[in-house]
Design an enzyme around this catalytic site. Structure first.
Site, PDB file in Angstrom:
ATOM      1  N   GLU A  26       0.886  -1.168   0.000  1.00 32.06           N
ATOM      2  CA  GLU A  26       0.000   0.000   0.000  1.00 32.06           C
ATOM      3  C   GLU A  26       0.919   1.212   0.000  1.00 32.06           C
ATOM      4  O   GLU A  26       1.534   1.550   1.019  1.00 32.06           O
ATOM      5  CB  GLU A  26      -0.910  -0.034   1.235  1.00 32.06           C
ATOM      6  CG  GLU A  26      -2.157   0.826   1.080  1.00 32.06           C
ATOM      7  CD  GLU A  26      -1.881   2.286   1.361  1.00 32.06           C
ATOM      8  OE1 GLU A  26      -1.750   3.059   0.384  1.00 32.06           O
ATOM      9  OE2 GLU A  26      -1.787   2.665   2.533  1.00 32.06           O
ATOM     10  N   CYS A  61      -1.856   8.916   2.199  1.00 31.82           N
ATOM     11  CA  CYS A  61      -1.655   8.407   0.843  1.00 31.82           C
ATOM     12  C   CYS A  61      -2.878   8.626  -0.032  1.00 31.82           C
ATOM     13  O   CYS A  61      -2.765   8.788  -1.251  1.00 31.82           O
ATOM     14  CB  CYS A  61      -1.289   6.928   0.874  1.00 31.82           C
ATOM     15  SG  CYS A  61      -2.495   5.911   1.769  1.00 31.82           S
TER      16      CYS A  61
END
Length: 324
Positions: A26, A61
């Site tokens: 991720e 993110c």
């Protein structure tokens, strides 16, 4: 499973390659937030986008760091965004309140300052913030909440690089096709955001945006839904059954016995007896497990489909201080 920067994710993948280990990554993102001129409340929609971007001092993110605004409402959207960014408070993370805190370390502070400087030097329009630290916060890695307008993917580094700081870029677009081209013109593909009152348009965009996740009209990411991206944003998914699946391997068994003792010493469970094979006449015989099928159906039913709402009905409630 690894969550972090693209550089570190690439290093993990290289280290795992020699022994052919499966990895789930991720990584970064450069999320586009597409705002069309048919939203019910432009001011609320823009302010919500700014608040979401500034959350955690931009160190997320999945932050909507590129605000794409239809040209017909571009000028009023800039006024609203400028006011919202200027109103964003900066403060110490050990003090309660609706403010953002510092960045994580000196290296990240220097990187964000370099990218802000590049935006100015490359000709993007600076509407709020800029280089340096906020007044009264000279000690610590605090960054001024910053807003760039008239940003172009082809000319400005701030439009392409993940900044990971409180820096928002606003980009105009002409129509739906133009918005999709700009949104997908990135090496990342984590989260895309869509703001429109047109349900058909929202569904078209959800299909055409190259991203692991699409959030429509401020609908939150559902509990148990898969979290992860495509392209340079990573591999695999976190959350729910998809997150567990990253740690499992599929095993195909042919000729599973329908009766008799199990090899693990457990007695047959009548509820798990296989149904009629799907392919009873050849080596491709397949056994359907009714218990597993019921479990899968139940799990699918637990995933809630968020209803399409007409524009953002409330500003984003989460503006919390970052941890130094």
């Amino acid at each position: 499973s690894f969550t972090g920067s693209n550089r570190a994710g690439a290093a993990v993948s290289k280290a795992a390659a020699d022994t052919v280990k499966k990895v789930a990554l991720e990584l970064g993102g450069k999320g586009p937030n597409l705002i069309f001129d048919d939203v019910d409340d432009l001011a609320r929609t823009v302010r919500s986008g700014v608040a979401e971007m500034m959350l955690n001092s931009g160190q997320s993110c999945n932050a909507p760091s590129r605000m794409l605004v239809q040209r017909s409402v571009y000028t009023p959207a800039l006024r609203i965004a400028t006011a919202a960014v200027n109103e964003t408070k900066v403060g110490s993370p050990d003090v309660a309140g609706s403010h953002i805190g510092p960045l994580v370390n000196a290296a990240q502070f220097d990187r964000v300052q370099r990218l802000i400087r590049s935006g100015i030097e490359q000709g993007a329009t600076l509407l709020a913030g800029g280089q340096g630290k906020p007044a009264g916060h000279e000690v610590g890695y605090y960054v001024r909440p910053t807003l760039f307008a008239d940003v172009d993917n082809r000319r400005h580094s701030v439009a392409r690089e993940e900044i990971f700081g409180p820096v928002l870029c606003v980009i105009p677009f002409d129509d739906e096709g133009d918005a999709i081209d700009i949104a997908n013109d990135t090496v990342y593909g984590l989260t895309s955001y869509v703001q429109t009152s047109d349900a058909r348009r929202a569904r078209r965009l959800a299909r055409r945006l190259t991203a692991g996740m699409v959030e429509i009209n401020c609908a939150p990411h559902a509990a148990g839904a898969p979290f992860g991206g495509v392209k340079s944003s990573g591999l695999g998914r976190e959350g729910g059954e998809w997150g567990l699946a990253e740690f499992l391997e599929v095993k195909a068994v042919s000729g599973w016995p329908s009766s008799g003792d199990e090899t693990d010493g457990q007695a047959d469970d009548p509820a798990r007896k296989p149904s009629k094979p799907l392919f009873p006449y050849g080596p491709l015989s397949s056994v359907r497990d009714p218990t597993h099928a019921a479990s899968a159906a139940s799990a699918a039913g637990r995933l809630q489909r968020p209803r399409l709402r007409r524009g953002c009905t409330a500003p984003h409630p989460r503006v919390a201080p970052a941890v130094a």
